[in-house]
Write a protein that holds these residues in place. Structure first.
Motif: not given
Length: 95
Positions: A19-20, A65, A42-43, A46, A50, A15-16
């Protein structure tokens, strides 16, 4: 607790990482509006998910994603979407 905190193993790292990657690919757009939209989208996505606790749903979101990441990669380089021509294209040759 969030899905990232409750799940063990590879999933929080996936997931991290996703996201990056999405944020970095979004930064590659040259047009300001596209770049900001990609980051905001994106933000928001997420943040919206969350607190997801269902591992099946989390995996589904990760797959979605990854598909979005591929779309961003293609749209970042519009020339990749066009076919490669062996010679310059000219409408006058077809008439």
């Amino acid at each position: 607790m969030s899905a990232v905190a409750t799940l063990r193993g590879e999933t929080p790292q996936q997931v991290r990482s996703l996201y990056r990657q999405l944020l970095r690919q979004g930064e590659q757009f040259t047009a300001y509006n596209f770049r900001e939209y990609a980051k905001r989208r994106t933000r928001d996505a997420f943040r919206e998910h969350k607190t997801e606790k269902d591992s099946r749903k989390v995996q589904e979101l990760i797959q979605n994603g990854l598909k979005e990441l591929q779309v961003i990669k293609v749209r970042r380089h519009p020339s990749r979407m066009l076919p490669r021509w062996s010679e310059p294209f000219c409408l006058c040759k077809t008439w």
